[in-house]
Design a protein around this motif. Structure first.
Motif, mmCIF file in Angstrom:
data_model
loop_
_atom_site.group_PDB
_atom_site.id
_atom_site.type_symbol
_atom_site.label_atom_id
_atom_site.label_comp_id
_atom_site.label_asym_id
_atom_site.label_seq_id
_atom_site.Cartn_x
_atom_site.Cartn_y
_atom_site.Cartn_z
ATOM 1 N N ILE A 98 0.841 -1.196 0.000
ATOM 2 C CA ILE A 98 0.000 0.000 0.000
ATOM 3 C C ILE A 98 0.877 1.247 0.000
ATOM 4 O O ILE A 98 2.058 1.223 0.373
ATOM 5 C CB ILE A 98 -0.926 0.032 1.244
ATOM 6 C CG1 ILE A 98 -0.086 0.032 2.524
ATOM 7 C CG2 ILE A 98 -1.878 -1.145 1.224
ATOM 8 C CD1 ILE A 98 -0.881 0.236 3.775
ATOM 9 N N TYR A 131 -0.934 4.651 10.623
ATOM 10 C CA TYR A 131 -0.859 5.356 9.337
ATOM 11 C C TYR A 131 -0.838 6.875 9.486
ATOM 12 O O TYR A 131 -0.523 7.595 8.540
ATOM 13 C CB TYR A 131 -2.047 4.954 8.456
ATOM 14 C CG TYR A 131 -2.056 3.487 8.135
ATOM 15 C CD1 TYR A 131 -1.466 2.990 6.984
ATOM 16 C CD2 TYR A 131 -2.617 2.570 9.015
ATOM 17 C CE1 TYR A 131 -1.453 1.641 6.699
ATOM 18 C CE2 TYR A 131 -2.614 1.216 8.752
ATOM 19 C CZ TYR A 131 -2.028 0.758 7.592
ATOM 20 O OH TYR A 131 -2.010 -0.586 7.324
ATOM 21 N N SER A 187 -3.463 8.758 4.288
ATOM 22 C CA SER A 187 -3.979 8.156 3.063
ATOM 23 C C SER A 187 -5.162 8.945 2.505
ATOM 24 O O SER A 187 -6.053 9.373 3.245
ATOM 25 C CB SER A 187 -4.420 6.713 3.318
ATOM 26 O OG SER A 187 -4.924 6.134 2.135
ATOM 27 N N GLU A 220 -10.283 3.352 1.065
ATOM 28 C CA GLU A 220 -10.067 1.992 1.565
ATOM 29 C C GLU A 220 -9.089 1.958 2.736
ATOM 30 O O GLU A 220 -9.164 1.079 3.600
ATOM 31 C CB GLU A 220 -9.541 1.103 0.434
ATOM 32 C CG GLU A 220 -9.282 -0.333 0.854
ATOM 33 C CD GLU A 220 -8.622 -1.152 -0.241
ATOM 34 O OE1 GLU A 220 -8.376 -2.342 0.006
ATOM 35 O OE2 GLU A 220 -8.359 -0.587 -1.326
ATOM 36 N N TRP A 221 -8.151 2.938 2.782
ATOM 37 C CA TRP A 221 -7.125 2.932 3.814
ATOM 38 C C TRP A 221 -7.212 4.142 4.740
ATOM 39 O O TRP A 221 -6.241 4.467 5.420
ATOM 40 C CB TRP A 221 -5.739 2.862 3.167
ATOM 41 C CG TRP A 221 -5.481 1.506 2.599
ATOM 42 C CD1 TRP A 221 -5.559 1.135 1.298
ATOM 43 C CD2 TRP A 221 -5.162 0.331 3.340
ATOM 44 N NE1 TRP A 221 -5.294 -0.205 1.168
ATOM 45 C CE2 TRP A 221 -5.038 -0.722 2.413
ATOM 46 C CE3 TRP A 221 -4.955 0.060 4.693
ATOM 47 C CZ2 TRP A 221 -4.713 -2.023 2.800
ATOM 48 C CZ3 TRP A 221 -4.631 -1.229 5.081
ATOM 49 C CH2 TRP A 221 -4.522 -2.257 4.134
ATOM 50 N N TYR A 227 -7.943 4.767 7.683
ATOM 51 C CA TYR A 227 -8.027 4.271 9.058
ATOM 52 C C TYR A 227 -6.710 4.595 9.755
ATOM 53 O O TYR A 227 -5.647 4.572 9.124
ATOM 54 C CB TYR A 227 -8.269 2.764 9.083
ATOM 55 C CG TYR A 227 -9.610 2.350 8.528
ATOM 56 C CD1 TYR A 227 -10.687 2.118 9.387
ATOM 57 C CD2 TYR A 227 -9.810 2.200 7.157
ATOM 58 C CE1 TYR A 227 -11.926 1.741 8.892
ATOM 59 C CE2 TYR A 227 -11.049 1.837 6.649
ATOM 60 C CZ TYR A 227 -12.102 1.608 7.522
ATOM 61 O OH TYR A 227 -13.334 1.249 7.024
ATOM 62 N N SER A 269 -4.169 -0.495 11.566
ATOM 63 C CA SER A 269 -4.553 -1.834 11.099
ATOM 64 C C SER A 269 -3.762 -2.875 11.884
ATOM 65 O O SER A 269 -2.668 -2.602 12.378
ATOM 66 C CB SER A 269 -4.299 -2.008 9.601
ATOM 67 O OG SER A 269 -2.916 -2.170 9.323
ATOM 68 N N LYS A 319 -9.086 -3.186 10.402
ATOM 69 C CA LYS A 319 -8.844 -1.740 10.371
ATOM 70 C C LYS A 319 -9.671 -1.054 11.450
ATOM 71 O O LYS A 319 -10.823 -1.408 11.679
ATOM 72 C CB LYS A 319 -9.202 -1.178 8.991
ATOM 73 C CG LYS A 319 -8.444 -1.836 7.851
ATOM 74 C CD LYS A 319 -8.954 -1.360 6.499
ATOM 75 C CE LYS A 319 -8.300 -2.108 5.352
ATOM 76 N NZ LYS A 319 -8.842 -1.693 4.028
#
Length: 370
Positions: free
Chosen positions: A149, A168, A172, A176-177, A179, A182, A194
């Motif tokens: 990713i 993260y 992002s 989808e990411w 969050y 994870s 997530k």
């Protein structure tokens, strides 16, 4: 190496918060910044000990960025030289990892470091190249794992033999990411769980120094711009503590503002009426946190057995003798790196002084019960 120990006998504290338990959100501490004690923070220390890190040619440390303790060894990342140094627990130099580059087994920038306790490996996270590079404790390359990713996670911590927690930090732009966290395998195969979603990614952000930490086998997580501390296991993320600063905590509007650059953001932080740079570590007996408010630094210590809290505001009269915050916990001790100058100032002229070009000294501080 010699270990110097002294006891600080003075003791003063202020109960400047109250706490209550809510089963759904964890333990809540209400912190009143305006009632912070203007007194000597060191009066809270029960004892301190020192270990000087051995200095040898070609292995001088520039500035310590992270400290981990594993298998009677200190694993230290240096933000200036972009290297990892390993010392025995008496301070003797053991090995180093110096593999800067773009090829296999190399890294461009150390964004975080973790230990695989099941395979005895040191894992360096390189977010710029989007990979984890693994080495043995002697500094020899073992393997590397590419992240599937982008942008890559910024910090990570091992949860169990097969899973890691990845932070993260709201970077992002892909839904989808979007969050904060994870929990999944190192190579992102299999199930990916997530947690803590967000709506807007951030272009400029500053996080606590350590967002993921292992406290006696429990994994703690402090998300970006969060005063809630979470406990992580292999299948869930639960609130552990909430620090309620009232209207002095940063607003959602401020967080979601699109800043032009980091300098503008930092300047604005000094002007607003918000607590910022909240950083926390937890030992077996105490919670120790630092934060900024109106350009003043505050220290907060909580006795976990009694839940009593001491809050101190730094002033010119009571300024910390060291520049760095605690970076690691070993049992009930908080590990704080000192420059040779800081160390010499703390032990006094009658003790053995270190040369200015010596490697840093690790200070081990324990707090009093109150």
């Amino acid at each position: 190496m010699k270990k110097f120990v002294f006891i600080l006998l003075s003791f003063c504290f202020l109960f400047s918060c109250h706490q209550f338990q809510n089963r759904s959100i964890g333990l809540v501490y209400v912190v009143n910044v305006d009632e912070a004690q203007k007194s000597d923070f060191y009066s809270m220390f029960d004892s301190v000990a020192y270990i000087s890190l051995e200095t040898i040619d070609d292995n001088e440390i520039g500035q310590i960025d992270r400290i981990l303790y594993y298998n009677e060894k200190y694993i230290i990342t240096d933000r200036l030289t972009n290297r990892v140094f390993i010392f025995n627990d008496d301070g003797k130099f053991y090995s180093a990892i110096d593999a800067i580059g773009n090829g296999p087994g190399e890294y461009v920038q150390i964004t975080d470091v973790a230990v695989d306790k099941f395979e005895d490996m040191i894992k360096i996270q390189d977010a710029m190249q989007g990979k984890i590079v693994s080495y043995d404790l002697d500094g020899h390359f073992i393997k590397e794992t590419k992240f599937p990713i982008f942008p890559a996670p910024m910090q990570f911590c091992q949860v169990n033999k097969d899973k890691y927690a990845f932070d993260y930090q709201r970077c992002s732009k892909e839904k989808e990411w979007q969050y904060n966290l994870s929990i999944n395998s190192e190579d992102f195969s299999g199930k990916i769980s997530k947690y803590l979603p967000y709506d807007k990614s951030l272009d400029v952000c500053f996080s606590p120094r350590v967002t993921l930490q292992d406290v006696n086998g429990e994994i703690l997580y402090i998300p970006l711009y969060s005063s809630t501390v979470y406990t992580i296991d292999s299948s869930d993320v639960k609130p552990r503590y909430i620090f309620d600063f009232g209207n002095k905590w940063v607003s959602q509007e401020f967080i979601d503002t699109k800043w032009k650059d980091a300098l503008e953001f930092r300047n604005k932080l000094n002007d607003v009426n918000f607590v910022y740079y909240f950083n926390l570590l937890e030992s077996g007996s105490h919670i120790c946190a630092e934060f900024m408010y109106k350009e003043n630094k505050y220290h907060m210590v909580i006795d976990k057995e009694t839940d009593h809290l001491f809050l101190q505001q730094e002033t010119e009269a009571y300024k910390c003798h060291y520049t760095e915050n605690p970076m690691c916990c070993i049992g009930n001790q908080f590990v704080i790196p000192l420059t040779p100058f800081e160390y010499n100032s703390m032990i006094g002229e009658d003790a053995v002084q270190l040369p200015d070009d010596n490697n840093p000294v690790l200070m081990f501080a324990t707090f009093k019960k109150f």
